[in-house]
Structure formats: C-alpha cells, structure tokens
Write an enzyme that holds these catalytic residues in place. Structure first.
Site, PDB file in Angstrom:
ATOM      1  N   ASP A   1       0.835  -1.199   0.000  1.00 50.40           N
ATOM      2  CA  ASP A   1       0.000   0.000   0.000  1.00 50.40           C
ATOM      3  C   ASP A   1       0.875   1.256   0.000  1.00 50.40           C
ATOM      4  OD1 ASP A   1      -2.364  -1.587   0.182  1.00 50.40           O
ATOM      5  OD2 ASP A   1      -1.911  -1.886   2.306  1.00 50.40           O
TER       6      ASP A   1
ATOM      7  N   HIS B   1      -5.443  -3.614   5.486  1.00 45.95           N
ATOM      8  CA  HIS B   1      -5.075  -3.925   4.100  1.00 45.95           C
ATOM      9  C   HIS B   1      -6.266  -4.490   3.332  1.00 45.95           C
ATOM     10  CE1 HIS B   1      -2.714  -4.908   0.631  1.00 45.95           C
ATOM     11  NE2 HIS B   1      -3.105  -6.174   0.710  1.00 45.95           N
TER      12      HIS B   1
HETATM   13  N1  LIG Z   1      -0.332  -8.440   1.893  1.00 42.49           N
HETATM   14  C1  LIG Z   1      -0.391  -8.026   0.647  1.00 42.49           C
HETATM   15  O1  LIG Z   1      -0.177  -6.851   0.354  1.00 42.49           O
HETATM   16  C2  LIG Z   1      -0.672  -8.988  -0.454  1.00 42.49           C
HETATM   17  C3  LIG Z   1      -1.112 -10.259  -0.179  1.00 42.49           C
HETATM   18  N2  LIG Z   1      -1.332 -11.162  -1.171  1.00 42.49           N
HETATM   19  C4  LIG Z   1      -1.783 -12.491  -0.796  1.00 42.49           C
HETATM   20  O2  LIG Z   1      -0.682 -13.402  -0.825  1.00 42.49           O
HETATM   21  C5  LIG Z   1      -1.182 -14.736  -0.978  1.00 42.49           C
HETATM   22  C6  LIG Z   1      -0.383 -15.490  -2.033  1.00 42.49           C
HETATM   23  O3  LIG Z   1      -0.572 -14.906  -3.299  1.00 42.49           O
HETATM   24  P1  LIG Z   1       0.118 -15.557  -4.613  1.00 42.49           P
HETATM   25  O4  LIG Z   1       1.546 -15.842  -4.348  1.00 42.49           O
HETATM   26  O5  LIG Z   1      -0.249 -14.698  -5.744  1.00 42.49           O
HETATM   27  O6  LIG Z   1      -0.689 -16.931  -4.705  1.00 42.49           O
HETATM   28  P2  LIG Z   1      -0.219 -18.287  -5.448  1.00 42.49           P
HETATM   29  O7  LIG Z   1      -1.413 -19.163  -5.507  1.00 42.49           O
HETATM   30  O8  LIG Z   1       0.498 -17.962  -6.700  1.00 42.49           O
HETATM   31  O9  LIG Z   1       0.849 -18.896  -4.438  1.00 42.49           O
HETATM   32  C7  LIG Z   1       0.494 -19.340  -3.165  1.00 42.49           C
HETATM   33  C8  LIG Z   1       1.410 -20.474  -2.784  1.00 42.49           C
HETATM   34  O10 LIG Z   1       1.028 -20.917  -1.484  1.00 42.49           O
HETATM   35  C9  LIG Z   1       1.185 -22.318  -1.493  1.00 42.49           C
HETATM   36  N3  LIG Z   1       0.429 -22.934  -0.403  1.00 42.49           N
HETATM   37  C10 LIG Z   1      -0.887 -23.273  -0.358  1.00 42.49           C
HETATM   38  N4  LIG Z   1      -1.159 -23.885   0.802  1.00 42.49           N
HETATM   39  C11 LIG Z   1      -0.008 -23.930   1.501  1.00 42.49           C
HETATM   40  C12 LIG Z   1       0.363 -24.444   2.759  1.00 42.49           C
HETATM   41  N5  LIG Z   1      -0.543 -25.040   3.566  1.00 42.49           N
HETATM   42  N6  LIG Z   1       1.646 -24.327   3.157  1.00 42.49           N
HETATM   43  C13 LIG Z   1       2.557 -23.724   2.352  1.00 42.49           C
HETATM   44  N7  LIG Z   1       2.275 -23.212   1.156  1.00 42.49           N
HETATM   45  C14 LIG Z   1       1.005 -23.330   0.724  1.00 42.49           C
HETATM   46  C15 LIG Z   1       0.698 -22.768  -2.857  1.00 42.49           C
HETATM   47  O11 LIG Z   1       1.162 -24.074  -3.161  1.00 42.49           O
HETATM   48  C16 LIG Z   1       1.309 -21.696  -3.734  1.00 42.49           C
HETATM   49  O12 LIG Z   1       2.572 -22.066  -4.200  1.00 42.49           O
HETATM   50  C17 LIG Z   1      -2.663 -14.582  -1.308  1.00 42.49           C
HETATM   51  O13 LIG Z   1      -3.424 -14.826  -0.154  1.00 42.49           O
HETATM   52  C18 LIG Z   1      -2.783 -13.134  -1.719  1.00 42.49           C
HETATM   53  O14 LIG Z   1      -4.078 -12.616  -1.538  1.00 42.49           O
HETATM   54  C19 LIG Z   1      -1.120 -10.840  -2.480  1.00 42.49           C
HETATM   55  C20 LIG Z   1      -0.677  -9.581  -2.820  1.00 42.49           C
HETATM   56  C21 LIG Z   1      -0.471  -8.546  -1.843  1.00 42.49           C
HETATM   57  O1  LIG Z   2      -5.679  -7.411  -4.063  1.00 39.49           O
HETATM   58  C1  LIG Z   2      -5.320  -8.555  -3.726  1.00 39.49           C
HETATM   59  O2  LIG Z   2      -6.106  -9.510  -3.625  1.00 39.49           O
HETATM   60  C2  LIG Z   2      -3.893  -8.769  -3.377  1.00 39.49           C
HETATM   61  C3  LIG Z   2      -3.475  -7.678  -2.485  1.00 39.49           C
HETATM   62  O3  LIG Z   2      -3.672  -7.721  -1.298  1.00 39.49           O
HETATM   63  C4  LIG Z   2      -2.945  -6.462  -3.096  1.00 39.49           C
HETATM   64  O4  LIG Z   2      -2.551  -6.471  -4.269  1.00 39.49           O
HETATM   65  O5  LIG Z   2      -2.924  -5.442  -2.399  1.00 39.49           O
END
Ligand SMILES: NC(=O)C1=CN([C@@H]2O[C@H](COP(=O)(O)OP(=O)(O)OC[C@H]3O[C@@H](n4cnc5c(N)ncnc54)[C@H](O)[C@@H]3O)[C@@H](O)[C@H]2O)C=CC1
Ligand SMILES: O=C([O-])CC(=O)C(=O)O
Length: 358
Positions: free
Chosen positions: A195, A222
């Site tokens: 953010d 967030h």
């Molecule tokens: N805090 C923030 O600003 C942001 C948060 N996110 C969040 O981050 C998370 C991941 O996003 P992506 O990497 O794009 O998703 P993705 O689906 O590409 O990767 C997630 C990974 O987590 C793994 N996974 C699933 N269950 C698991 C477990 N029990 N133990 C270990 N690994 C496990 C999957 O196998 C996969 O490799 C989502 O919840 C998303 O909403 C995404 C962008 C910004």
């Molecule tokens: O928007 C989403 O789902 C992933 C996230 O938290 C971000 O990009 O800020």
C-alpha cells in the site's frame, strides 16, 4: 600419480553435480553435490530466513530477491508443491545465501527450525469479483497450520504475514501463538508495504516527482476502505486539491483490485508484492542487525486506536516492533476515512480471533 588422483576427484565432483543423487533433490536444491565432494562453504554471516509459500506467484520472485540480499546467509523455501524445482533454480545464483528446499507438511519443522525471520505468502489469491475476505475460508486454515509450526520450531522469529485477508490472518496468528504461550506481539507484523509502495508511486505521478523521493504513510489495514493513506503527511510536504485527494485515495485503496482485474483471473499482484515484501523484510533484517531509525508501516498489535490491531508507522529494532507512532494530525477527510476504516477493521479482526477461539 598424485596429479591423476586430483583429476579423478575433480571429474567425480563435476559428474556428481551433473547427475545429482535424487534423494537430495527434494530437500536441498543447493546441495545436489554429495557432501563429501564439496569444498567447505564460506557460510557468509547473516540471518536465516524462511519463505512459506515459496513456489507461488509471490513466493518465487520473493525467493529470488531474498537470495540477492547480503544480510541473508540461509534461505529456506517451503511449499506444499514445486519447491525442488524452485530451489534448484534459485540455488544456482552466485550470491552468498545457502538455499534449501522443503516440500510438504512433514518438512515444515525442518524448514522453520533456527529461523530469524519467516515470511508467509502462502494461500490462495483473488480472482475478479472477489474481496480479500472471500479468501478467508481457505487461507485462515493455512495460516493457522503454519503459525502452529512457527510456535513449535522458531517462536522467537519475526513473522512477516502477507497472506490475505491480512486484517484477519494477523489476529489468527496472534491467537495461535497465544494458545501455544509463545505470543510476543512485537514479532508479528502484517505486511502492508505494498500500500505504501503504491501510494508513493501514485502520489509521485501526480506531483511529477521521482517515487523514490516520496514517502506516504498508509495506516489502518489492508483491504478497501481500511487502507487509509495520510496525504496530509506526505513527505516532501505538499498539498492536494480535493479532486486529487479523492482520486489518490481511491486509487491506493483499489490498487489490488486494479491488478486483479488486469490479470483477468490469473491471480493478483505478485511482482510488486515481492518487491514490497523484500523492502519490508530487508527493513526487519537491518533492525535485527541493530541499525537505528528503521521505520515502516505495518499492521500490528496496537494501542493507537481502540482496536487491538492497526497499521501505522512503527520503529523496528532487535526485538521487532519497538515503538508505535501515533497517527499525527489528520484533516477532516482523513478523520472521516478513519471512522470508516475502523468500522470495517473491527469486524475483520473479530472474525480472525473467533476462527481460532471457536
Ligand atoms: N499483503 C499483501 O499486500 C498482499 C497479499 N497477497 C496475498 O498473498 C497470498 C499469495 O498470493 P500468490 O503468491 O499470488 O498466490 P499463489 O497461488 O500464486 O501462491 C500461493 C502459494 O502458497 C502455497 N500454499 C498453499 N497452501 C499452503 C500451505 N498449507 N503451506 C505452504 N504453502 C502453501 C501454494 O502451493 C502456492 O505455491 C494470497 O493470499 C494473496 O491474496 C497478495 C498480494 C499482496
Ligand atoms: O488485491 C489482492 O487480492 C492482493 C493484495 O492484497 C494487493 O494487491 O494489495
């Protein structure tokens, strides 16, 4: 004779590298050589960092960037799929950190033991039309399991929690740690850095500045209206018209949705998130090293408002969060935004707490 023995040894070493023993592949991508064929590793001084969810859209670029971080000596990559490949790939980078891969829950303990910092991007991302809260049902359980592992294997590690909905997963983590009697609120940080990264970028665009020269505090949480940029406190000091304020606030609050829609079903922000996660993790490592004046925004246990968790500027040190700064003077627009943010946040925090307490 001695010369030919040396040559034979060297050939054995090279062939072990080309034809690695398969039983080592799953555990240690960096050590496809048999141990006896390796020269002593330098073992650069630094911190031990684990990434949980390391094979995912965020996890992979995050792992690559952490392998480039000179403060990291050991990098553990854990996921339930694909870590052997990601680990083998990243381990070929000629940087100091030693990389090891861990696959599946039976290896979670080994992945976590001895870690100084654990970064968690594990869980499912959004698709168009979903809110972050729609991820709760799947991600809450994933975060609970991973945090149970942390409380058993590295309860003194700093935790950077990325998995959404952050407004609920951080309270879930806190409850898990409380149940295990390992909760230290200073060590648990929800990552809201993206953010701030977006706010710096969008504000710099409006002002015609280099984003690296801009610093926008973003407080609250967030998700949607809980993301509250404090445009009255931007550095360098500047002012915005009402129209600019509304445009910027809305763009920052909806930055995640902007990416989700542009990716059209292929996930949410991964590359900018990996960048933001590394910026934040690097701040934590500098603080652990004892650097002074490390200040970032994060979603933490807080008394800045009446809510038990809130994102605001925090000073990081060897013990994690060492000081939480008050919000400072808000203008009328921000005061109204704060009330909306608190209302939504209260429900998300409660949802996380009761998931563990039920
Ligand atoms: N805090 C923030 O600003 C942001 C948060 N996110 C969040 O981050 C998370 C991941 O996003 P992506 O990497 O794009 O998703 P993705 O689906 O590409 O990767 C997630 C990974 O987590 C793994 N996974 C699933 N269950 C698991 C477990 N029990 N133990 C270990 N690994 C496990 C999957 O196998 C996969 O490799 C989502 O919840 C998303 O909403 C995404 C962008 C910004
Ligand atoms: O928007 C989403 O789902 C992933 C996230 O938290 C971000 O990009 O800020």
């Amino acid at each position: 004779m001695q010369a030919s023995a040396d040559v034979n040894q060297r050939i054995a070493r090279i062939s072990a590298h080309i034809n690695p023993p398969t039983d080592n592949l799953q555990m240690e991508g960096s050590s496809n050589l048999k141990r006896e064929n390796c020269r002593a590793k330098g073992g650069s001084p630094g911190f031990k960092v684990a990434i949980l969810g390391a094979a995912g859209g965020i996890g992979q670029p995050l792992a690559m960037l952490m392998k480039m971080n000179p403060l990291v000596s050991v990098l553990h990559l854990y996921d339930v799929v694909n870590t052997p490949g990601v680990t083998a790939d990243i381990s070929h980078m000629d940087t100091g950190a030693v990389v090891r891969g861990f696959l599946g829950q039976q290896q979670l303990g080994d992945a976590l033991t001895g870690m100084d910092l654990v970064i968690i991007p594990a869980g499912v991302p959004r698709k168009p039309g979903m809110t972050r809260d729609d991820l709760f049902n799947i991600n809450a359980g994933i975060v609970r399991t991973l945090c149970e592992g942390i409380s058993k294997c590295c309860p003194k590690a700093i935790v950077n929690l990325i998995s959404n909905p952050v407004n609920s997963t951080v309270p879930i983590a806190a409850e898990v740690f409380k149940n295990a009697n390992t909760y230290d609120p200073r060590l648990l940080l929800g990552v809201t850095m993206l953010d701030v990264v977006r706010a710096n970028t969008f504000v710099a665009e409006v002002l015609g500045l280099d984003p690296r020269d801009v610093d926008v505090p973003v407080v609250g949480g967030h998700a949607g209206v809980t993301i509250l940029p404090l445009l009255s406190q931007v550095k360098p000091p500047c002012s915005f018209t009402q129209e600019e304020t509304e445009y910027l606030t809305s763009r920052i609050q909806n930055g995640g949705t902007e990416v989700v829609e542009a990716k059209a079903g292929a996930g949410s922000a991964t590359l900018s998130m990996a960048y933001a996660a590394v910026k934040f993790a690097d701040a934590c490592l500098h603080a652990l090293r004892g650097d002074a004046g490390v200040v970032q925004c994060a979603f933490v246990s807080s008394q800045v408002t009446e809510l038990p968790f809130f994102a605001s500027r925090v000073r990081l040190g060897r013990n994690g969060v060492e000081e939480i700064y008050p919000l400072g003077p808000l203008n009328e627009y921000e005061r109204v935004g704060l009330e909306k943010a608190k209302k939504e946040l209260a429900g998300s925090i409660e949802k996380g707490v009761s998931f563990v307490r039920k």
